[in-house]
Design a protein around this motif. Structure first.
Motif, PDB file in Angstrom:
ATOM      1  N   GLY A  57      67.423  -1.238  55.410  1.00 30.71           N
ATOM      2  CA  GLY A  57      66.479  -0.182  56.047  1.00 30.71           C
ATOM      3  C   GLY A  57      67.467   1.346  55.794  1.00 30.71           C
ATOM      4  O   GLY A  57      68.386   1.242  55.108  1.00 30.71           O
ATOM      5  N   GLY A  58      66.821   2.235  56.308  1.00 31.43           N
ATOM      6  CA  GLY A  58      67.389   3.867  56.239  1.00 31.43           C
ATOM      7  C   GLY A  58      68.667   3.970  56.489  1.00 31.43           C
ATOM      8  O   GLY A  58      69.595   4.557  55.859  1.00 31.43           O
ATOM      9  N   ILE A  59      68.886   3.682  57.584  1.00 28.06           N
ATOM     10  CA  ILE A  59      70.248   3.771  58.217  1.00 28.06           C
ATOM     11  C   ILE A  59      71.305   2.792  57.635  1.00 28.06           C
ATOM     12  O   ILE A  59      72.371   3.474  57.330  1.00 28.06           O
ATOM     13  N   GLY A  60      70.799   1.824  57.395  1.00 33.01           N
ATOM     14  CA  GLY A  60      71.583   0.643  56.400  1.00 33.01           C
ATOM     15  C   GLY A  60      72.159   1.439  55.249  1.00 33.01           C
ATOM     16  O   GLY A  60      73.261   1.407  55.092  1.00 33.01           O
TER      17      GLY A  60
ATOM     18  N   HIS B 124      61.239  -2.913  63.979  1.00 33.65           N
ATOM     19  CA  HIS B 124      60.186  -1.977  63.615  1.00 33.65           C
ATOM     20  C   HIS B 124      60.567  -0.644  64.248  1.00 33.65           C
ATOM     21  O   HIS B 124      60.635  -0.403  65.330  1.00 33.65           O
ATOM     22  N   SER B 125      60.734   0.320  63.247  1.00 30.67           N
ATOM     23  CA  SER B 125      61.614   1.482  63.458  1.00 30.67           C
ATOM     24  C   SER B 125      60.665   2.429  63.942  1.00 30.67           C
ATOM     25  O   SER B 125      61.534   3.821  63.922  1.00 30.67           O
ATOM     26  N   VAL B 126      59.480   2.698  64.101  1.00 37.55           N
ATOM     27  CA  VAL B 126      58.688   3.801  64.612  1.00 37.55           C
ATOM     28  C   VAL B 126      57.507   3.264  65.411  1.00 37.55           C
ATOM     29  O   VAL B 126      57.404   1.900  65.660  1.00 37.55           O
TER      30      VAL B 126
ATOM     31  N   SER C  53      72.089  -8.515  56.913  1.00 39.97           N
ATOM     32  CA  SER C  53      70.799  -9.193  56.882  1.00 39.97           C
ATOM     33  C   SER C  53      69.863  -8.482  57.071  1.00 39.97           C
ATOM     34  O   SER C  53      69.600  -7.158  57.465  1.00 39.97           O
ATOM     35  N   ASP C  54      68.652  -9.003  56.532  1.00 45.01           N
ATOM     36  CA  ASP C  54      67.475  -8.297  56.820  1.00 45.01           C
ATOM     37  C   ASP C  54      66.299  -9.268  56.170  1.00 45.01           C
ATOM     38  O   ASP C  54      66.504 -10.402  55.869  1.00 45.01           O
ATOM     39  N   ARG C  55      65.059  -8.959  55.958  1.00 47.40           N
ATOM     40  CA  ARG C  55      64.054  -9.686  55.778  1.00 47.40           C
ATOM     41  C   ARG C  55      64.142  -9.693  54.040  1.00 47.40           C
ATOM     42  O   ARG C  55      63.736 -10.702  53.327  1.00 47.40           O
TER      43      ARG C  55
ATOM     44  N   ASP D  75      64.644 -13.663  59.286  1.00 49.79           N
ATOM     45  CA  ASP D  75      63.462 -13.066  59.916  1.00 49.79           C
ATOM     46  C   ASP D  75      63.836 -13.041  61.610  1.00 49.79           C
ATOM     47  O   ASP D  75      63.834 -14.287  62.222  1.00 49.79           O
ATOM     48  N   LEU D  76      63.720 -12.008  62.295  1.00 48.15           N
ATOM     49  CA  LEU D  76      64.145 -11.739  63.403  1.00 48.15           C
ATOM     50  C   LEU D  76      63.397 -12.687  64.405  1.00 48.15           C
ATOM     51  O   LEU D  76      63.583 -12.940  65.716  1.00 48.15           O
ATOM     52  N   THR D  77      62.128 -12.748  63.973  1.00 54.67           N
ATOM     53  CA  THR D  77      61.103 -13.532  64.866  1.00 54.67           C
ATOM     54  C   THR D  77      61.418 -14.995  64.755  1.00 54.67           C
ATOM     55  O   THR D  77      60.484 -15.578  65.667  1.00 54.67           O
TER      56      THR D  77
ATOM     57  N   ARG E  69      54.840   2.593  72.730  1.00 56.68           N
ATOM     58  CA  ARG E  69      55.191   1.407  72.782  1.00 56.68           C
ATOM     59  C   ARG E  69      56.600   0.967  72.103  1.00 56.68           C
ATOM     60  O   ARG E  69      57.615   0.076  72.558  1.00 56.68           O
ATOM     61  N   TYR E  70      56.778   1.738  70.840  1.00 57.32           N
ATOM     62  CA  TYR E  70      58.271   1.563  70.292  1.00 57.32           C
ATOM     63  C   TYR E  70      59.144   2.064  71.352  1.00 57.32           C
ATOM     64  O   TYR E  70      60.297   1.212  71.443  1.00 57.32           O
ATOM     65  N   GLY E  71      59.023   3.141  71.936  1.00 60.31           N
ATOM     66  CA  GLY E  71      59.980   3.303  73.005  1.00 60.31           C
ATOM     67  C   GLY E  71      60.264   2.465  74.243  1.00 60.31           C
ATOM     68  O   GLY E  71      61.327   2.223  74.569  1.00 60.31           O
TER      69      GLY E  71
HETATM   70  N1  LIG Z   1      66.407   6.427  61.507  1.00 63.34           N
HETATM   71  C1  LIG Z   1      66.361   6.910  62.701  1.00 63.34           C
HETATM   72  O1  LIG Z   1      66.841   8.068  62.707  1.00 63.34           O
HETATM   73  C2  LIG Z   1      66.570   6.123  64.068  1.00 63.34           C
HETATM   74  C3  LIG Z   1      66.346   6.638  65.085  1.00 63.34           C
HETATM   75  C4  LIG Z   1      66.418   6.063  66.265  1.00 63.34           C
HETATM   76  C5  LIG Z   1      66.435   4.763  66.227  1.00 63.34           C
HETATM   77  N2  LIG Z   1      66.477   3.904  64.994  1.00 63.34           N
HETATM   78  C6  LIG Z   1      66.708   2.570  65.279  1.00 63.34           C
HETATM   79  O2  LIG Z   1      67.540   2.192  64.002  1.00 63.34           O
HETATM   80  C7  LIG Z   1      67.311   1.158  63.537  1.00 63.34           C
HETATM   81  C8  LIG Z   1      67.359   1.088  61.955  1.00 63.34           C
HETATM   82  O3  LIG Z   1      66.669   2.247  61.583  1.00 63.34           O
HETATM   83  P1  LIG Z   1      65.908   2.641  60.223  1.00 63.34           P
HETATM   84  O4  LIG Z   1      65.578   4.025  60.254  1.00 63.34           O
HETATM   85  O5  LIG Z   1      67.132   2.125  59.391  1.00 63.34           O
HETATM   86  O6  LIG Z   1      64.755   1.775  60.045  1.00 63.34           O
HETATM   87  P2  LIG Z   1      64.073   0.969  58.856  1.00 63.34           P
HETATM   88  O7  LIG Z   1      62.774   0.911  59.050  1.00 63.34           O
HETATM   89  O8  LIG Z   1      64.383   1.798  57.556  1.00 63.34           O
HETATM   90  O9  LIG Z   1      64.957  -0.345  58.727  1.00 63.34           O
HETATM   91  C9  LIG Z   1      64.553  -1.334  59.649  1.00 63.34           C
HETATM   92  C10 LIG Z   1      64.913  -2.551  58.801  1.00 63.34           C
HETATM   93  O10 LIG Z   1      64.528  -3.831  59.878  1.00 63.34           O
HETATM   94  C11 LIG Z   1      63.930  -4.543  59.210  1.00 63.34           C
HETATM   95  N3  LIG Z   1      63.169  -5.747  59.690  1.00 63.34           N
HETATM   96  C12 LIG Z   1      61.846  -5.134  60.391  1.00 63.34           C
HETATM   97  N4  LIG Z   1      61.573  -6.364  61.001  1.00 63.34           N
HETATM   98  C13 LIG Z   1      62.346  -7.386  60.806  1.00 63.34           C
HETATM   99  C14 LIG Z   1      62.153  -8.771  60.871  1.00 63.34           C
HETATM  100  N5  LIG Z   1      61.224  -9.241  61.663  1.00 63.34           N
HETATM  101  N6  LIG Z   1      63.150  -9.296  60.637  1.00 63.34           N
HETATM  102  C15 LIG Z   1      64.207  -8.975  60.113  1.00 63.34           C
HETATM  103  N7  LIG Z   1      64.366  -7.641  59.716  1.00 63.34           N
HETATM  104  C16 LIG Z   1      63.466  -6.864  60.029  1.00 63.34           C
HETATM  105  C17 LIG Z   1      63.082  -4.080  57.972  1.00 63.34           C
HETATM  106  O11 LIG Z   1      63.031  -4.823  56.694  1.00 63.34           O
HETATM  107  C18 LIG Z   1      63.809  -2.902  57.631  1.00 63.34           C
HETATM  108  O12 LIG Z   1      64.826  -2.861  56.418  1.00 63.34           O
HETATM  109  C19 LIG Z   1      65.896   0.753  64.033  1.00 63.34           C
HETATM  110  O13 LIG Z   1      65.879  -0.289  65.025  1.00 63.34           O
HETATM  111  C20 LIG Z   1      65.319   2.132  64.812  1.00 63.34           C
HETATM  112  O14 LIG Z   1      64.372   1.658  65.498  1.00 63.34           O
HETATM  113  C21 LIG Z   1      66.620   4.688  63.779  1.00 63.34           C
END
Ligand SMILES: NC(=O)c1ccc[n+]([C@@H]2O[C@H](COP(=O)([O-])OP(=O)(O)OC[C@H]3O[C@@H](n4cnc5c(N)ncnc54)[C@H](O)[C@@H]3O)[C@@H](O)[C@H]2O)c1
Length: 275
Positions: free
Chosen positions: A16-19, A77-79, A36-38, A54-56, A138-140
């Motif tokens: 993901g973005g933070i990764g 799910h990040s939003v 790890s990721d999907r 897959d986290l589920t 719901r996310y919060g």
């Molecule tokens: N980006 C931000 O500024 C921000 C702010 C607050 C909180 N967060 C939290 O930080 C984390 C990372 O944020 P991000 O911006 O990188 O989000 P992102 O959506 O870019 O990355 C999330 C990753 O989780 C993976 N993922 C989703 N469902 C999955 C599943 N069932 N099994 C395995 N992997 C799964 C996705 O494939 C994705 O690569 C998230 O938990 C988000 O809620 C991010």
């Protein structure tokens, strides 16, 4: 901490973005990171390995964390999303992660919580980490659930859990709200490091914010444990204000810390919302 297999660190949500923003910084501090990721992240570094999970799926999560010393749990799910999405990725997924961590005797978990766990606090109010959660979506709610799970697994099973109520990560704040909640990738990695290494961590909640003059959060506990943020959102004020002008007003969202997450689906009277 180096390539020592007894200190194996697993990073969920790594694609993901933070990764993507933090992996190059983390690779220098913790070579041998297990991503790890999907989906497989692009540009895997030579020191990184990838394990799809897959986290589920409890079995996949259990196999992933087996032998791990610590987990950086960012996957999910990040939003805001449908209940189905939130339930699966963030409620069931987060439970699977903590339960697998307990079974595998993982020592430390760093959980990516969010400012949206407290998004209905008014922008005028400065809050600490000890306030009642006031999720804006719901996310919060799912992030508040993750924090509660973290407390349970810390108190009951002794895992050192750090919850990071992340504001917004990026190279710079993108609008006026984010002048208050922005965090640079470098500062976020500092918070990861505290969660991974500080011997005083049992159960902690930190705000994931840089040294922002316009900040709403008291992050003194993180500072006591060594957090020294270097990012300063004020440097980017002109850019943030110019971007804000393009967005226009949000009569509900502009009152609350969660912004558009608070105003989405809002049917209340603003005077009755928030503490
Ligand atoms: N980006 C931000 O500024 C921000 C702010 C607050 C909180 N967060 C939290 O930080 C984390 C990372 O944020 P991000 O911006 O990188 O989000 P992102 O959506 O870019 O990355 C999330 C990753 O989780 C993976 N993922 C989703 N469902 C999955 C599943 N069932 N099994 C395995 N992997 C799964 C996705 O494939 C994705 O690569 C998230 O938990 C988000 O809620 C991010």
């Amino acid at each position: 901490m180096t390539n020592d297999p007894s200190r194996r660190i697993v990073f969920t949500g790594a694609a993901g973005g933070i990764g993507t923003m933090t992996r190059p910084l983390l690779a220098k501090l913790y070579p041998g990171l297990v991503l790890s990721d999907r989906v497989k992240p692009k540009d895997l570094l030579p020191s990184e390995t990838f394990v799809a999970a897959d986290l589920t799926k409890p079995d996949e999560v259990a196999a992933l964390v087996k032998g791990a010393h610590s987990v950086l749990h960012l996957g999910g799910h990040s939003v805001e999303g449908t209940w189905d999405h939130i339930l699966n990725a963030n409620i069931i997924g987060c439970y699977n992660l903590f339960e697998a961590a307990r079974a595998a005797d993982v020592k430390r978990v760093i959980f990516a919580s969010s400012n949206h766990a407290i998004g209905f606090y008014p922008r005028k109010k400065k809050i600490g980490t000890d306030v009642t959660v006031r999720p804006d979506s719901r996310y919060g709610v799912s992030k508040a659930f993750g924090e509660a799970l973290g407390a349970l697994y810390s108190d009951k099973h002794g895992i050192a859990v750090t919850c990071l109520r992340i504001g917004n990560v990026g190279p710079m704040p993108l609008d006026v709200r984010r002048l208050s909640i922005w965090i640079s990738p470098e500062d976020l990695v500092q918070l990861f490091q505290i969660g991974l290494e500080n011997p005083d961590v049992r159960f902690e909640i930190f705000y994931g914010a840089s040294d922002n003059e316009a900040g709403w959060w008291d992050n003194s506990r993180a500072q006591r444990l060594g957090y020294r943020p270097t990012g300063k959102s004020e440097k980017f004020r002109a850019h943030a204000e110019a971007e804000q002008a393009k967005i226009g007003p949000d009569p509900v969202g502009d009152l609350f810390q969660g912004g558009a997450f608070a105003s989405a689906e809002f049917t209340n009277d603003v005077k009755r919302a928030g503490p």
